[in-house]
Design an enzyme around this catalytic site. Structure first.
Site, PDB file in Angstrom:
ATOM      1  N   THR A  25      -8.891  -2.396  10.817  1.00 12.86           N
ATOM      2  CA  THR A  25      -9.491  -1.053  10.869  1.00 12.86           C
ATOM      3  C   THR A  25     -10.979  -1.184  10.518  1.00 12.86           C
ATOM      4  O   THR A  25     -11.803  -1.341  11.412  1.00 12.86           O
ATOM      5  CB  THR A  25      -8.771  -0.074   9.930  1.00 12.86           C
ATOM      6  N   SER A  28     -14.727   9.274  11.050  1.00 20.53           N
ATOM      7  CA  SER A  28     -15.384   9.299  12.361  1.00 20.53           C
ATOM      8  C   SER A  28     -15.262   7.965  13.079  1.00 20.53           C
ATOM      9  O   SER A  28     -15.604   7.868  14.225  1.00 20.53           O
ATOM     10  CB  SER A  28     -16.848   9.665  12.215  1.00 20.53           C
ATOM     11  N   LYS A  67      -4.928  -7.854   7.344  1.00 22.88           N
ATOM     12  CA  LYS A  67      -6.036  -6.912   7.453  1.00 22.88           C
ATOM     13  C   LYS A  67      -6.227  -6.272   6.091  1.00 22.88           C
ATOM     14  O   LYS A  67      -5.277  -6.082   5.327  1.00 22.88           O
ATOM     15  CB  LYS A  67      -5.779  -5.861   8.537  1.00 22.88           C
ATOM     16  N   THR A  79      -1.017  -4.516  -1.277  1.00 20.61           N
ATOM     17  CA  THR A  79      -2.425  -4.092  -1.247  1.00 20.61           C
ATOM     18  C   THR A  79      -3.099  -4.209   0.109  1.00 20.61           C
ATOM     19  O   THR A  79      -4.311  -4.134   0.179  1.00 20.61           O
ATOM     20  CB  THR A  79      -3.328  -4.810  -2.280  1.00 20.61           C
ATOM     21  N   GLU A 112     -15.387  -3.714   1.545  1.00 23.08           N
ATOM     22  CA  GLU A 112     -16.356  -2.826   2.192  1.00 23.08           C
ATOM     23  C   GLU A 112     -17.701  -2.865   1.468  1.00 23.08           C
ATOM     24  O   GLU A 112     -17.812  -2.504   0.299  1.00 23.08           O
ATOM     25  CB  GLU A 112     -15.792  -1.410   2.255  1.00 23.08           C
ATOM     26  N   ASN A 166     -17.344   4.570   3.541  1.00 18.20           N
ATOM     27  CA  ASN A 166     -16.296   5.522   3.198  1.00 18.20           C
ATOM     28  C   ASN A 166     -16.733   6.977   3.313  1.00 18.20           C
ATOM     29  O   ASN A 166     -15.893   7.866   3.430  1.00 18.20           O
ATOM     30  CB  ASN A 166     -15.752   5.201   1.805  1.00 18.20           C
TER      31      ASN A 166
END
Length: 408
Positions: free
Chosen positions: A156, A408, A182, A193, A280, A403
């Site tokens: 993702t 979107s 992933k 997790t 991230e 985040n």
């Protein structure tokens, strides 16, 4: 949302084919993107399965059904949907999963309970059943693909594909293991997790496979964190096709059991590290080693308290050797600790010993260490023999940007 490749990324490794596993991908178009987002792994009859799952009280239907299915110990297929987690979607979400299970079971002439389903993405949107049906049909008729294509299709916000492989000898038989995963955000240890899958051609009894996976999980996936948030969909599954032809292993006393477990642990640990490396916005990979704790589990909890601290993670992001923030995180962990025995170091240099800063502490080597991408933090509690290592990443502006714009 185009995401830049993580600076901590690792190249996708050479991965062995696993006899009894056929991979295919398709475009279900769960989101407005032009990429494969549905992965199908067809598994040979007789494949054993084990699983670990999130403890979230808001777990998805995929997780609830997967827990029940894993107890039966048999698998014929895995379907992974990317772009929609199908969590917090009530009966409509469950019906979508059951539809996929029935569709694949009919095609493979197996029981629906042998078809495992995982989904990942936005929470609160029912999985579109028409897209799922068309995606599964496309996957069933697609040409087989390789590991990297399968790993790419399950992602993702991942910025690179993640895989790991190992081998072991069981008696005189060489067995292979291959895993894909992933995960990038919403990562905190609570059994699993992320979505991770390990495949092997070894013959392993289901109950023993479950025992080994649970143990490996405790030393890998349950020792990482990106942001302290546990997903509703977290799943790790292990599949053993038995096609290598080894004598089945069912206990720790069996020949090759220790070697197979070591290989499984290697794969799980490497996969877990790759998730942290793709955290991230991550710029630094951080290993936190806690020693001298009351127990190994206490050491792990202290380590995770440090790893989940926004103050520690932002200090590392800024290259600031602020060991006082580590003291804070140890103190709030709720585990046995003695202020006057606590020692803290960075990159092999101790900043504080036995509850106070070293009088000859030179911050220069620590500052140099913190300029790098691989950061080591050492904490010794000085009260026992417990030890553990946990892994995390720094916290940067990139995490907020990703985040704040996720849906979107």
């Amino acid at each position: 949302m185009d995401l830049a490749r993580s600076p901590l990324a690792r190249p996708f490794p050479a991965m062995p084919a696993i006899s009894g596993v056929t991979l295919r991908v398709a475009r279900a178009r769960y989101k407005n993107w032009d990429r494969a987002d549905l992965t199908l792994a067809e598994l040979a009859p007789g494949t054993a399965v084990a699983g670990v799952f999130t403890k979230s009280a808001c777990a998805s239907s995929e997780v609830e059904l997967g827990r029940e299915q894993a107890r039966l110990g048999s698998a014929r297929a895995l379907v992974v949907n990317a772009g929609n987690s199908n969590a917090f979607t009530g009966y409509r979400g469950r019906e979508a999963v059951e539809q996929i299970m029935a569709q694949v079971a009919e095609a493979l002439d197996c029981q629906p309970s042998e078809v495992f389903v995982s989904s990942t993405g936005v929470i609160g949107v029912p999985l579109p059943r028409d897209k799922a049906r068309a995606g599964v049909e496309a996957a069933l008729t697609a040409q087989p693909c390789g590991w990297e294509e399968a790993a790419s299709a399950i992602g993702t916000t991942d910025t690179f594909t993640k895989g790991a492989a190992a081998s072991a000898l069981i008696g005189n038989t060489r067995v292979e293991l291959a895993g894909i995963i992933k995960g990038s955000g919403m990562i905190a240890p609570d059994m699993a997790t992320m979505l991770g899958y390990v495949f092997t051609d070894a013959s392993v009894e289901p109950a023993f496979l479950q025992e080994m996976l649970s143990r490996a999980n405790d030393a890998s996936f349950s020792c990482i964190t990106v942001d302290g948030d546990t997903s509703t969909s977290d799943t790790v599954l292990a599949f053993a096709t038995g096609k290598a032809g080894n004598a089945p292993i069912s206990t720790w006393e069996d020949a090759g059991a220790d070697a197979f477990y070591a290989a499984l642990l290697d794969v799980c640990r490497e996969l877990s590290h790759l998730v942290v490396r793709d955290g991230e916005g991550a710029q630094k990979f951080i290993a936190i080693t806690v020693t001298g704790a009351d127990s190994d589990e206490s050491a792990r909890r202290v380590g995770l308290s440090i790893a989940n601290s926004p103050l520690v993670k932002t200090a590392i992001a800024g290259g600031d050797a602020n060991w006082g923030r580590v003291v804070m995180a140890v103190g709030k962990a709720g585990e046995p600790a003695d202020r006057d025995r606590l020692s803290i170091g960075f990159g092999g240099t101790w900043a504080a010993k036995d509850g106070q800063p070293l009088p000859d502490y030179d911050e220069a080597p620590v500052a140099k260490h913190l300029e790098g991408q691989e950061i080591d933090i050492s904490v010794d509690l000085g009260i026992g023999e417990g030890r553990a290592t946990v892994w995390t990443c720094d916290l940067t502006h990139g995490y907020i940007a990703i985040n704040a714009d996720y849906r979107s």
